[in-house]
Scaffold this active site. Structure first.
Site, PDB file in Angstrom:
ATOM      1  CG  MET A  21      -1.215   0.942   2.075  1.00 59.76           C
ATOM      2  SD  MET A  21      -1.649   2.621   1.261  1.00 59.76           S
ATOM      3  CE  MET A  21      -1.485   3.565   3.128  1.00 59.76           C
ATOM      4  N   PRO A  22       0.547   2.202  -0.691  1.00 58.52           N
ATOM      5  CG  PRO A  22       0.642   4.260  -1.550  1.00 58.52           C
ATOM      6  CD  PRO A  22       1.192   3.526  -0.359  1.00 58.52           C
ATOM      7  CG  HIS A  23       1.109  -0.550  -7.258  1.00 58.29           C
ATOM      8  ND1 HIS A  23       2.437  -1.051  -7.323  1.00 58.29           N
ATOM      9  CD2 HIS A  23       0.384  -0.518  -8.503  1.00 58.29           C
ATOM     10  CE1 HIS A  23       2.722  -1.306  -8.539  1.00 58.29           C
ATOM     11  NE2 HIS A  23       1.381  -1.061  -9.557  1.00 58.29           N
TER      12      HIS A  23
END
Length: 74
Positions: A1-3
């Site tokens: 998280m996040p991508h």
């Protein structure tokens, strides 16, 4: 998280892609107040002739998810 996923025309060197990925990861971690090691970035080169089919049309079908919309048309 996040991508973060980036789709763009081919032709840029890996060093440029690495620099872009690092800067995006840095600002994302700072903005979201997460550790930078949690951020991942992928880059997909999409040939110009396939852009509409693979990127533009699916993107516009999910336009409610776009926070910044492109200023070009298909």
């Amino acid at each position: 998280m996040p991508h973060i996923t980036i789709k763009m025309f081919p032709g840029r060197e890996d060093a440029i892609k690495q620099k872009l990925s690092a800067r995006l990861a840095e600002v994302t971690a700072e903005t979201l107040q997460v550790n930078a090691s949690y951020v991942s970035v992928s880059i997909e080169d999409v040939p110009e002739k396939e852009w509409d089919e693979k990127v533009y049309v699916p993107m516009m079908q999910a336009a409610d998810l776009l926070y910044i919309k492109p200023e070009y048309e298909e």
